[in-house]
Motif scaffolding. Sequence first.
Motif, PDB file in Angstrom:
ATOM      1  N   GLU A 275       0.819  -1.215   0.000  1.00 54.79           N
ATOM      2  CA  GLU A 275       0.000   0.000   0.000  1.00 54.79           C
ATOM      3  C   GLU A 275       0.852   1.263   0.000  1.00 54.79           C
ATOM      4  N   VAL A 276       1.934   1.269   0.778  1.00 55.35           N
ATOM      5  CA  VAL A 276       2.777   2.469   0.802  1.00 55.35           C
ATOM      6  C   VAL A 276       3.594   2.577  -0.484  1.00 55.35           C
ATOM      7  N   ASN A 277       3.949   1.443  -1.071  1.00 51.18           N
ATOM      8  CA  ASN A 277       4.670   1.490  -2.346  1.00 51.18           C
ATOM      9  C   ASN A 277       3.797   2.065  -3.458  1.00 51.18           C
ATOM     10  N   ARG A 278       2.514   1.737  -3.434  1.00 47.31           N
ATOM     11  CA  ARG A 278       1.601   2.339  -4.417  1.00 47.31           C
ATOM     12  C   ARG A 278       1.588   3.851  -4.263  1.00 47.31           C
ATOM     13  N   SER A 279       1.619   4.314  -3.027  1.00 43.70           N
ATOM     14  CA  SER A 279       1.593   5.756  -2.763  1.00 43.70           C
ATOM     15  C   SER A 279       2.793   6.454  -3.382  1.00 43.70           C
ATOM     16  N   VAL A 280       3.992   5.885  -3.154  1.00 41.33           N
ATOM     17  CA  VAL A 280       5.174   6.571  -3.661  1.00 41.33           C
ATOM     18  C   VAL A 280       5.252   6.516  -5.183  1.00 41.33           C
ATOM     19  N   GLU A 281       4.625   5.524  -5.780  1.00 41.28           N
ATOM     20  CA  GLU A 281       4.587   5.486  -7.243  1.00 41.28           C
ATOM     21  C   GLU A 281       3.749   6.638  -7.788  1.00 41.28           C
ATOM     22  N   PHE A 282       2.640   6.941  -7.115  1.00 40.09           N
ATOM     23  CA  PHE A 282       1.833   8.100  -7.499  1.00 40.09           C
ATOM     24  C   PHE A 282       2.594   9.397  -7.226  1.00 40.09           C
ATOM     25  N   LEU A 283       3.266   9.444  -6.079  1.00 37.82           N
ATOM     26  CA  LEU A 283       4.052  10.630  -5.735  1.00 37.82           C
ATOM     27  C   LEU A 283       5.171  10.850  -6.742  1.00 37.82           C
TER      28      LEU A 283
END
Length: 292
Positions: A275-283
Amino acid sequence: MGNKDDKDILGNLRRNKESIFIREGFEKELEEKLVRRFTRKNQNKLFVPSLATIFATIVFLLLVVSNDNVFEESQTSTTTDEPLVYIYHTPTHESFFPELEEKDDNNLATAFDKTVNITLLGEHLGKTLESKGIPVLWDDTDYTKMTEEQNLEFGESHNVARENINTTINNHDSIKMVFDIHRDSQRRKITTTTINGEEVAKIVFVISRNHPNYQQNLKFAHKLHELLEERYPGLSRGVYIPASSSSERNSNYNQDLHEKSVLLDIGGVDNTLQEVNRSVEFLAEIIGEILN
């Protein structure tokens, strides 16, 4: 020395220089230019191609040693090896309950680990940015360990890291953005959203007012928040400025060292690495847009 031998030499140099990549067609272009130049000045046409190839090899060696801009030191589409983004973590051991074997979900003090921690998130952000052609300096220095070794309190890791951060920024004028990546202590209901049918950890942009030029950092944080919200509504929890009564009121998170320095709280104790990896991909998409 024949043409085949010359190419073998270049090939060996290439294979033995693992971190350097040659612009496609460079050797051929260099050889052709030298051939044309020597042809105008020499009568012996049979001697020219071989001489030119030798010259090309010498120039190639010089370029390898001097690390000229004809080469790239990483597999990116950029033309510079100097970092544009600097990532580090203070503290370093913040982790996520779903990823831990020994834990107490009701005790936030157990959401820490020496290996499965926030540094994995920083590494993923770095790799994602580099895949977009953005050079990154990712620092996984264990500031939590250094803080403990100096018998200092948990919150003083920012001060422990300061000298290293300052040196890094001063040594790399190319750095455009600085991110100190953390995870929040909030629970899942607050730190999670759904984007494109998948659960994603939310992001908070944290800015300290404890230095004269904090408005520069604040402006940058708002820009990141606004672009993230425009592209992925609900992903950002906004820009947070700790109250003066905060336990960290004496810290400015080292944001005075760079005008585009931001502390990121990505996810919380109940989020997964996925879930946090998905976030940084968007960031990373937003960071790429700003830099480009």
